[in-house]
Design a protein around this motif. Structure first.
Motif, PDB file in Angstrom:
ATOM      1  N   ASP A  15       0.836  -1.205   0.000  1.00 16.72           N
ATOM      2  CA  ASP A  15       0.000   0.000   0.000  1.00 16.72           C
ATOM      3  C   ASP A  15       0.872   1.256   0.000  1.00 16.72           C
ATOM      4  OD1 ASP A  15      -2.278  -1.509   0.025  1.00 16.72           O
ATOM      5  OD2 ASP A  15      -2.471  -1.493   2.202  1.00 16.72           O
ATOM      6  N   SER A  16       2.020   1.155   0.666  1.00 16.30           N
ATOM      7  CA  SER A  16       2.928   2.300   0.717  1.00 16.30           C
ATOM      8  C   SER A  16       3.863   2.275  -0.489  1.00 16.30           C
ATOM      9  CB  SER A  16       3.746   2.256   2.011  1.00 16.30           C
ATOM     10  OG  SER A  16       4.508   1.066   2.045  1.00 16.30           O
ATOM     11  N   GLY A  17       4.553   3.359  -0.707  1.00 14.83           N
ATOM     12  CA  GLY A  17       5.488   3.442  -1.834  1.00 14.83           C
ATOM     13  C   GLY A  17       6.709   2.563  -1.629  1.00 14.83           C
ATOM     14  N   ARG A  18       7.429   2.336  -2.685  1.00  9.90           N
ATOM     15  CA  ARG A  18       8.633   1.511  -2.609  1.00  9.90           C
ATOM     16  C   ARG A  18       9.768   2.276  -1.950  1.00  9.90           C
ATOM     17  NH1 ARG A  18       8.480  -1.149  -8.567  1.00  9.90           N
ATOM     18  NH2 ARG A  18       6.809  -2.605  -8.100  1.00  9.90           N
ATOM     19  N   THR A  19      10.568   1.553  -1.190  1.00  4.20           N
ATOM     20  CA  THR A  19      11.729   2.122  -0.519  1.00  4.20           C
ATOM     21  C   THR A  19      12.978   1.566  -1.181  1.00  4.20           C
ATOM     22  OG1 THR A  19      10.491   2.135   1.549  1.00  4.20           O
ATOM     23  CG2 THR A  19      12.872   2.354   1.712  1.00  4.20           C
ATOM     24  N   ARG A  20      13.922   2.408  -1.470  1.00  2.00           N
ATOM     25  CA  ARG A  20      15.197   1.964  -2.053  1.00  2.00           C
ATOM     26  C   ARG A  20      15.993   1.265  -0.970  1.00  2.00           C
ATOM     27  NH1 ARG A  20      16.465   0.876  -7.188  1.00  2.00           N
ATOM     28  NH2 ARG A  20      16.928   2.791  -8.251  1.00  2.00           N
ATOM     29  N   ARG A  21      16.508   0.082  -1.252  1.00  2.97           N
ATOM     30  CA  ARG A  21      17.247  -0.743  -0.293  1.00  2.97           C
ATOM     31  C   ARG A  21      18.728  -0.741  -0.621  1.00  2.97           C
ATOM     32  NH1 ARG A  21      13.189  -2.696   3.360  1.00  2.97           N
ATOM     33  NH2 ARG A  21      11.301  -2.555   2.169  1.00  2.97           N
ATOM     34  N   ASP A  22      19.539  -0.986   0.423  1.00  3.46           N
ATOM     35  CA  ASP A  22      20.988  -1.094   0.221  1.00  3.46           C
ATOM     36  C   ASP A  22      21.393  -2.484  -0.239  1.00  3.46           C
ATOM     37  OD1 ASP A  22      21.406   1.534   0.986  1.00  3.46           O
ATOM     38  OD2 ASP A  22      21.645   0.998   3.099  1.00  3.46           O
ATOM     39  N   GLY A  23      20.617  -3.510   0.172  1.00  3.83           N
ATOM     40  CA  GLY A  23      20.951  -4.888  -0.160  1.00  3.83           C
ATOM     41  C   GLY A  23      19.820  -5.547  -0.928  1.00  3.83           C
ATOM     42  N   ALA A  24      19.964  -6.848  -1.091  1.00  2.00           N
ATOM     43  CA  ALA A  24      18.957  -7.618  -1.823  1.00  2.00           C
ATOM     44  C   ALA A  24      17.685  -7.745  -0.994  1.00  2.00           C
ATOM     45  CB  ALA A  24      19.502  -9.006  -2.156  1.00  2.00           C
ATOM     46  N   THR A  68       1.337 -21.077  -5.530  1.00  2.00           N
ATOM     47  CA  THR A  68       2.570 -20.725  -6.221  1.00  2.00           C
ATOM     48  C   THR A  68       2.891 -19.294  -5.821  1.00  2.00           C
ATOM     49  OG1 THR A  68       2.000 -22.188  -8.045  1.00  2.00           O
ATOM     50  CG2 THR A  68       3.719 -20.539  -8.452  1.00  2.00           C
ATOM     51  N   LEU A  69       4.014 -19.134  -5.108  1.00  2.00           N
ATOM     52  CA  LEU A  69       4.415 -17.830  -4.598  1.00  2.00           C
ATOM     53  C   LEU A  69       5.594 -17.295  -5.394  1.00  2.00           C
ATOM     54  CD1 LEU A  69       4.328 -18.687  -0.793  1.00  2.00           C
ATOM     55  CD2 LEU A  69       2.600 -17.469  -2.095  1.00  2.00           C
ATOM     56  N   GLY A  70       5.550 -16.016  -5.711  1.00  2.00           N
ATOM     57  CA  GLY A  70       6.704 -15.343  -6.291  1.00  2.00           C
ATOM     58  C   GLY A  70       7.546 -14.794  -5.151  1.00  2.00           C
ATOM     59  N   LEU A  71       8.827 -15.099  -5.150  1.00  2.00           N
ATOM     60  CA  LEU A  71       9.772 -14.590  -4.150  1.00  2.00           C
ATOM     61  C   LEU A  71      10.903 -13.881  -4.886  1.00  2.00           C
ATOM     62  CD1 LEU A  71       9.954 -17.770  -1.857  1.00  2.00           C
ATOM     63  CD2 LEU A  71       8.430 -15.806  -1.649  1.00  2.00           C
ATOM     64  N   ASP A  72      10.545 -13.056  -5.857  1.00  2.00           N
ATOM     65  CA  ASP A  72      11.525 -12.413  -6.733  1.00  2.00           C
ATOM     66  C   ASP A  72      12.526 -11.585  -5.932  1.00  2.00           C
ATOM     67  OD1 ASP A  72      10.084 -13.584  -8.713  1.00  2.00           O
ATOM     68  OD2 ASP A  72       9.295 -11.727  -9.551  1.00  2.00           O
ATOM     69  N   LEU A  73      13.791 -11.714  -6.296  1.00  2.00           N
ATOM     70  CA  LEU A  73      14.874 -10.996  -5.620  1.00  2.00           C
ATOM     71  C   LEU A  73      15.297  -9.791  -6.445  1.00  2.00           C
ATOM     72  CD1 LEU A  73      16.943 -14.095  -4.511  1.00  2.00           C
ATOM     73  CD2 LEU A  73      15.604 -12.591  -3.034  1.00  2.00           C
ATOM     74  N   TYR A  74      15.494  -8.669  -5.747  1.00  2.00           N
ATOM     75  CA  TYR A  74      15.961  -7.429  -6.357  1.00  2.00           C
ATOM     76  C   TYR A  74      17.136  -6.915  -5.547  1.00  2.00           C
ATOM     77  CZ  TYR A  74      11.494  -7.409  -8.786  1.00  2.00           C
ATOM     78  OH  TYR A  74      10.418  -7.743  -9.571  1.00  2.00           O
ATOM     79  N   ALA A  75      18.106  -6.315  -6.225  1.00  2.00           N
ATOM     80  CA  ALA A  75      19.266  -5.740  -5.533  1.00  2.00           C
ATOM     81  C   ALA A  75      19.765  -4.534  -6.316  1.00  2.00           C
ATOM     82  CB  ALA A  75      20.388  -6.769  -5.398  1.00  2.00           C
ATOM     83  N   PRO A  76      20.242  -3.510  -5.603  1.00  2.00           N
ATOM     84  CA  PRO A  76      20.788  -2.331  -6.289  1.00  2.00           C
ATOM     85  C   PRO A  76      22.096  -2.679  -6.986  1.00  2.00           C
ATOM     86  CG  PRO A  76      21.120  -2.148  -3.933  1.00  2.00           C
ATOM     87  CD  PRO A  76      20.298  -3.375  -4.150  1.00  2.00           C
ATOM     88  N   GLN A  77      22.490  -1.824  -7.880  1.00  2.00           N
ATOM     89  CA  GLN A  77      23.693  -2.066  -8.681  1.00  2.00           C
ATOM     90  C   GLN A  77      24.919  -2.308  -7.808  1.00  2.00           C
ATOM     91  OE1 GLN A  77      24.102   0.914 -11.668  1.00  2.00           O
ATOM     92  NE2 GLN A  77      25.593  -0.248 -12.850  1.00  2.00           N
ATOM     93  N   GLY A  78      25.051  -1.567  -6.690  1.00  2.00           N
ATOM     94  CA  GLY A  78      26.202  -1.735  -5.809  1.00  2.00           C
ATOM     95  C   GLY A  78      26.280  -3.100  -5.148  1.00  2.00           C
ATOM     96  N   CYS A  79      25.142  -3.726  -4.967  1.00  2.00           N
ATOM     97  CA  CYS A  79      25.074  -5.057  -4.346  1.00  2.00           C
ATOM     98  C   CYS A  79      25.447  -6.135  -5.363  1.00  2.00           C
ATOM     99  CB  CYS A  79      23.664  -5.281  -3.813  1.00  2.00           C
ATOM    100  SG  CYS A  79      23.431  -6.745  -2.826  1.00  2.00           S
ATOM    101  N   GLY A  80      25.000  -5.931  -6.580  1.00  2.00           N
ATOM    102  CA  GLY A  80      25.364  -6.796  -7.685  1.00  2.00           C
ATOM    103  C   GLY A  80      24.718  -8.162  -7.685  1.00  2.00           C
ATOM    104  N   ALA A  81      25.102  -8.929  -8.688  1.00  2.00           N
ATOM    105  CA  ALA A  81      24.592 -10.290  -8.843  1.00  2.00           C
ATOM    106  C   ALA A  81      25.032 -11.175  -7.685  1.00  2.00           C
ATOM    107  CB  ALA A  81      25.064 -10.872 -10.172  1.00  2.00           C
ATOM    108  N   ALA A  82      26.176 -10.885  -7.094  1.00  2.00           N
ATOM    109  CA  ALA A  82      26.648 -11.672  -5.948  1.00  2.00           C
ATOM    110  C   ALA A  82      25.701 -11.504  -4.757  1.00  2.00           C
ATOM    111  CB  ALA A  82      28.058 -11.251  -5.560  1.00  2.00           C
TER     112      ALA A  82
END
Length: 168
Positions: free
Chosen positions: A30-39, A81-95
């Motif tokens: 319901d609230s807006g998205r918050t930018r995260r430091d990690g995944a 069937t649940l979506g647990l999609d992972l997102y990470a900022p560029q600094g966190c990277g694929a790792a």
């Protein structure tokens, strides 16, 4: 009567993941998205399938010691069937995505949110979304449980609950 809805399912999974070291939020908050430091895992419900488990969904009776009355149980087996999609900022990277997926898989391997038993966990490739400026990996968890209702002796439904089943 309390009703179980998909928002509750998303919240329970997000709480479970957070307790187990995976930062998680409900998708479509319901609230807006918050930018995260990690995944972070975004929890959504992608599908729900159900089928009868008893005669006309009747599962039997149980005695409620608190009220001193018998209660009838009605329900069905469900597969979510649940979506647990992972997102990470560029600094966190694929790792960072990989580390979060490893923690997520480990948490779900031995346990799960109350009422759900993991049947399958799968993921796609990690990709960078230039428009969002985030790394993304789609993750899907298929869980099994029971959705059942408790009725008083008079037939009034008291509650709807999701319960898992024990694997033998």
């Amino acid at each position: 009567m309390r009703r179980l809805d998909f928002q509750t399912v998303r919240e329970r999974m997000a709480e479970f993941l957070n307790r187990n070291g995976v930062e998680a939020v409900c998708a479509y908050p319901d609230s807006g998205r918050t930018r995260r430091d990690g995944a972070v895992a975004a929890v959504s419900v992608r599908a729900c399938q159900g089928g009868p488990e008893g005669f006309r969904d009747y599962l039997g009776e149980r005695y409620d010691e608190a009220t001193g009355q018998w209660q009838e149980l009605y329900g069905r087996r469900i597969t979510l069937t649940l979506g647990l999609d992972l997102y990470a900022p560029q600094g966190c990277g694929a790792a960072g995505i990989q580390a979060a997926y490893d923690r997520l898989a480990e948490a779900l391997q031995w346990d799960g949110p109350t009422g759900l038993v993991l049947q399958e966990l799968s993921c796609g490739e990690t990709e960078f979304d230039r428009e969002a400026g985030l790394f993304h990996r789609p993750v899907t968890a298929v869980c099994r449980g029971f959705l059942y209702a408790v009725a008083s002796e008079g037939g009034t439904f008291l509650d709807f609950i999701v319960r898992g089943e024990v694997e033998v």
